[in-house]
Design an enzyme around this catalytic site. Structure first.
Site, PDB file in Angstrom:
ATOM      1  N   HIS A 328      -2.227  90.305  46.006  1.00  0.00           N
ATOM      2  CA  HIS A 328      -1.582  90.175  47.318  1.00  0.00           C
ATOM      3  C   HIS A 328      -0.444  89.156  47.252  1.00  0.00           C
ATOM      4  CE1 HIS A 328      -1.333  89.649  51.740  1.00  0.00           C
ATOM      5  NE2 HIS A 328      -1.145  88.371  51.426  1.00  0.00           N
ATOM      6  N   GLU A 329      -0.732  88.001  46.642  1.00  0.00           N
ATOM      7  CA  GLU A 329       0.288  86.950  46.551  1.00  0.00           C
ATOM      8  C   GLU A 329       1.467  87.390  45.671  1.00  0.00           C
ATOM      9  OE1 GLU A 329       0.105  84.488  48.497  1.00  0.00           O
ATOM     10  OE2 GLU A 329      -1.937  84.908  49.142  1.00  0.00           O
ATOM     11  N   HIS A 332       3.993  89.571  47.377  1.00  0.00           N
ATOM     12  CA  HIS A 332       5.053  88.879  48.123  1.00  0.00           C
ATOM     13  C   HIS A 332       6.263  88.616  47.227  1.00  0.00           C
ATOM     14  CE1 HIS A 332       2.956  88.364  51.846  1.00  0.00           C
ATOM     15  NE2 HIS A 332       1.985  87.636  51.330  1.00  0.00           N
TER      16      HIS A 332
END
Length: 348
Positions: A328-329, A332
């Protein structure tokens, strides 16, 4: 028609500084009310959605969902009251002349130290120190309630009262060590900047923010938490493989000791260009979380053990779950969200 025109006429008759003052106040309340309305809608969802949504039925049990729902409901309610207090406090400070009072008090204090009215930057720094001290004191009850009532109630808090206050004092000192020198330079730029001072001030704040983002994890965060390199092993290899698959320029992976504050877990990355680092909370890792270990007897001080809590299952995630959080990170980064947010905030 005369009655309807009266408010407009009254507004036009007000001095410019009064119109600016009222506009700032109205804008502040408009933003607050809009955000409060959105939060109210979300709070209603927390109250009424009492069963696991169909889309999550296969991956979340009802007990976990209910714990999450109640926690978010308490957090949202707390946010409403703390936000209302903050808005009312700000309004009262403006209406009662709190800022001019603090400025005059700062002048008296700097004057006693031998700095007259011509030392405007010195007076400004005293003003800033007093203002942040006031903010810290008035915000302390809210912070205590959030940590030792809400977080404690839902089983997340790991801090003792002594650790909390020691941490708060350290944060205040570190903040002042950064804030006061930066503000001094900013005020000096404003004083010598002429008609286009705001351009130079903006460029300066942009550079400072980028520098702070760069050095935070290496030089500031370690003042509060212990960072250790993630040992060689299967998890590190999997992280490096995933980073390589999207051309993420990973150089180091750290584990940060977050368990002495909270059992919340997360992961983040930092660094510019080809020097990226990944940080994993120890609470995210099943094999590293101090919350899974028996408290050592007789330990205290800086490395005091987290408060023991009865747990039904081990704290932390399995490797594939850690990779999902990290994915998820990294998403980004892959989608350029960080750079886009920096650009949007600077344009704003």
């Amino acid at each position: 028609a005369r009655a309807m025109a009266l408010p407009g006429e009254l507004w036009a008759e007000l001095p410019a500084e009064k119109r600016i003052f009222c506009s700032v106040l109205l804008f502040s309340w408009a933003v607050y009310l809009w955000e409060a309305f959105l939060a109210h809608r979300q709070r209603r969802v927390y109250r009424t959605t009492t069963h696991v949504p169909q889309e999550l039925g296969q991956i979340m049990d009802s007990e976990t969902f209910e714990k999450s729902r109640l926690y978010q409901l308490d957090k949202s309610t707390f946010s409403f009251w703390s936000g209302l207090y903050s808005e009312v406090e700000g309004t009262m400070i403006l209406l009662c002349g709190g800022i001019p009072f603090l400025w005059n008090l700062s002048g008296q204090i700097s004057g006693r130290a031998g700095f007259g009215p011509e030392y405007e930057i010195v007076q400004s720094l005293v003003f800033l120190l007093l203002a942040t001290l006031f903010s810290a004191v008035t915000g302390l009850p809210w912070s205590l309630y959030n940590t030792f009532v809400i977080e404690e109630k839902h089983g997340f808090n790991q801090q003792t009262l002594g650790f909390f206050f020691k941490d708060a004092v350290k944060k205040f000192i570190v903040t002042q060590c950064i804030l006061l020198p930066v503000t001094s330079l900013l005020l000096y730029i404003i004083k010598i900047g002429g008609d286009y001072f705001f351009i130079y001030a903006w460029l300066f704040t942009l550079v400072v923010s980028l520098v702070l983002v760069t050095i935070y994890a290496d030089y500031i965060a370690p003042l509060f938490d212990k960072f250790i390199p993630l040992p060689e092993g299967e998890l590190k290899q999997q992280i490096e493989t995933m980073a390589k698959s999207i051309d993420f320029p990973l150089t180091k992976v750290y584990v940060v000791e977050g368990s002495k504050r909270s059992s919340h877990s997360n992961a983040y990355f930092y660094g510019f260009f080809k020097n990226k680092r990944i940080v994993l909370f120890d609470t995210l890792l099943e094999d590293y979380s101090a919350l899974n270990k028996e408290p050592a007897e007789g330990e205290d001080g800086e490395n005091e053990e987290p408060k023991s809590k009865t747990k039904n299952k081990k704290q932390g995630c399995k490797n594939e779950e850690v990779l999902a959080v990290l994915g998820h990170e990294l998403g980004h980064w892959k989608l350029g969200h960080t750079v886009k947010n920096i650009i949007i905030s600077q344009v704003s």
